[in-house]
Design a protein around this motif. Structure first.
Motif, PDB file in Angstrom:
ATOM      1  N   CYS A   1       0.593  -0.171  -5.818  1.00 35.23           N
ATOM      2  CA  CYS A   1      -0.451  -0.159  -4.787  1.00 35.23           C
ATOM      3  C   CYS A   1      -1.200   1.172  -4.828  1.00 35.23           C
TER       4      CYS A   1
ATOM      5  N   MET B   1       0.810  -1.220   0.000  1.00 33.47           N
ATOM      6  CA  MET B   1       0.000   0.000   0.000  1.00 33.47           C
ATOM      7  C   MET B   1       0.849   1.279   0.000  1.00 33.47           C
ATOM      8  N   ARG B   2       2.123   1.146  -0.413  1.00 30.77           N
ATOM      9  CA  ARG B   2       3.014   2.311  -0.464  1.00 30.77           C
ATOM     10  C   ARG B   2       3.695   2.471  -1.825  1.00 30.77           C
TER      11      ARG B   2
ATOM     12  N   CYS C   1       2.533  -5.364  -7.027  1.00 25.68           N
ATOM     13  CA  CYS C   1       3.347  -5.010  -5.857  1.00 25.68           C
ATOM     14  C   CYS C   1       4.390  -6.104  -5.621  1.00 25.68           C
TER      15      CYS C   1
END
Ligand SMILES: [Zn+2]
Ligand SMILES: [Zn+2]
Length: 328
Positions: A96, A91-92, A104
Motif C-alpha cells: 500500500c 494503506m499501512r 495488499c
C-alpha cells in the motif's frame, strides 16, 4: 430491497428481502442499474475463491448514487458510477505504501468482503467509485469494470511500442474486448482461435488477420505481444510459438493447468512471460474512455434482474456471446 444471495458453497442463488443498507462514513449507496455476471461468479459460487457465505456476488456493478455517507465530498447524489473489484486496502503495508494496493493482503473486495451488485442497492467506498462517461450506457459500462479493465491492463502491461503487432489468443468474454482495444490503440492485431465460427467475428471486431494457432501466427511473422485471454492453458502455451524475439506473453485467462514454455525460446528469443491483473486505476479510466469514443463495444446479453438464475446458468455453461448483464 431485493438481493440475490448465495446461501452456502455451491448452492443455487436465492432472491432475498434484505434491509436497504445505510452508507457508513466515506461510503455511498448506489441504486443498481446494471450488474455483469462473469465466470468468476461461478468460481465464487463454487467456493473456489475466498469469501464467506451467505453473500451477494456481483463485481461489475454500475448504478446511480442515491445517498452519501458522512464526509463524502467527491461524489454527489445522482452521479452514475461503477465500482471495481478492489475498493480499499489497508494503506499501512509495504505494498500500500508503495502505491501497489493490488498486492495488499487486507483488501476490501466488491462481492468478497463487501456485498456486490446483484441486488437493488449496494454500498461502496466513495473513493472506489468511478464516474461513467455520459455516452456509455449502463450495460456497456458494467463489463468494463472486470473484463475490459483486465484486458486493457494486460495490453498496457505488455508495453507495446509503435509498429509492433499484438495477438490475442481466445476470442471470448475477455478476448473479444482485447482485440478491439489493441486495434483501437493502433496496433496491427491478430486473433488466434481454433473455432472456425470465430473467424468472421474476429475480423468484425477489428482483427487484421485470424490464425488457428502459434504456428499460424509464426507464419505471418509473429507477434511482439500476445494477450492470453483463453481459458485453455494449452492454447496459450501453443501461441508462444508465434512470439517474436523480445516478445511478451501476458497471461490473463485462468485455467488450473501449468503454462508450458520452452527454455530455448526463453533464452534464444529472450521472450518474457508476464502475469497481469487489473493493475492501475488509470487503465480503467482509459478502458472506459475507449468505449465512450465508440471504439470498443461490449457484446452483451442482458437479462432483467429477476431472470438472474437463467443468466447465471448460461454463464456457468459458457454460453453468453460474450458478457451477461443483469439490468434493473
Ligand atoms: Zn496494505
Ligand atoms: Zn469478472
Amino acid at each position: 430491497m431485493k438481493s440475490t444471495l448465495v446461501p452456502a458453497k455451491d448452492q443455487k442463488w436465492q432472491i432475498t428481502e434484505l434491509p436497504q443498507p445505510k452508507p457508513s462514513p466515506n461510503q455511498v449507496l448506489i441504486k443498481m442499474h446494471a450488474s455483469g455476471i462473469c465466470f468468476t461468479d461461478v468460481h465464487q459460487t463454487r467456493g473456489e475463491l475466498p469469501g464467506p457465505f451467505p453473500r451477494t456476488l456481483g463485481h461489475e456493478p454500475v448504478g446511480e448514487i442515491v445517498e452519501l455517507g458522512a464526509g463524502v465530498r467527491s461524489r454527489k447524489v445522482g452521479d452514475r458510477v461503477g465500482v471495481p473489484w478492489v475498493q480499499s486496502s489497508c494503506m499501512r503495508c509495504e505494498w500500500c505504501l508503495r502505491g501497489k494496493p493490488m498486492f495488499c493482503a487486507e483488501q476490501m473486495g466488491t462481492s468478497v468482503n463487501m456485498p456486490g451488485g446483484h441486488a437493488e442497492y449496494m454500498l461502496a467506498f466513495a473513493e472506489a467509485t468511478v464516474p461513467i462517461p455520459d455516452t456509455v450506457s449502463d450495460e456497456q459500462a458494467a463489463p468494463i469494470f472486470c473484463a475490459g479493465y483486465t484486458v486493457y491492463s494486460g495490453l498496457r502491461w505488455g508495453k507495446p511500442l509503435p509498429h509492433e503487432t499484438v495477438a490475442v489468443v481466445g476470442i471470448g468474454g475477455l478476448g473479444h474486448l482485447a482485440v478491439q482495444y489493441a486495434k483501437a490503440a493502433g496496433f496491427k492485431t491478430i486473433a488466434i482461435s481454433h473455432s472456425p465460427d470465430k473467424v468472421a467475428l474476429a475480423k468484425q471486431l477489428g482483427a487484421d488477420e485470424v490464425v488457428k494457432d502459434g504456428a499460424g501466427l509464426a507464419k505471418l511473422g509473429g507477434a511482439d505481444l500476445i494477450l492470453g485471454t483463453s481459458n485453455s492453458t494449452d492454447a496459450m502455451s501453443d501461441s508462444i510459438k508465434g512470439l517474436r524475439p523480445d516478445g511478451r506473453f501476458v497471461l490473463m485467462g485462468f485455467d488450473a493447468k501449468n503454462l508450458q514454455v520452452s527454455p530455448s525460446d526463453l533464452i534464444m528469443k529472450r521472450i518474457q512471460i508476464l502475469g497481469s491483473q487489473q493493475n492501475r486505476r488509470d487503465f480503467l479510466y482509459e478502458a472506459l474512455d475507449f468505449v465512450a469514443q465508440g471504439k470498443v463495444k461490449v457484446m452483451t446479453e442482458t437479462y432483467p434482474f429477476d431472470k438472474y438464475q437463467e443468466a447465471y446458468e448460461r454463464v456457468e455453461q459458457g454460453k453468453p456471446r460474450f458478457r451477461a448483464v443483469l439490468t434493473f
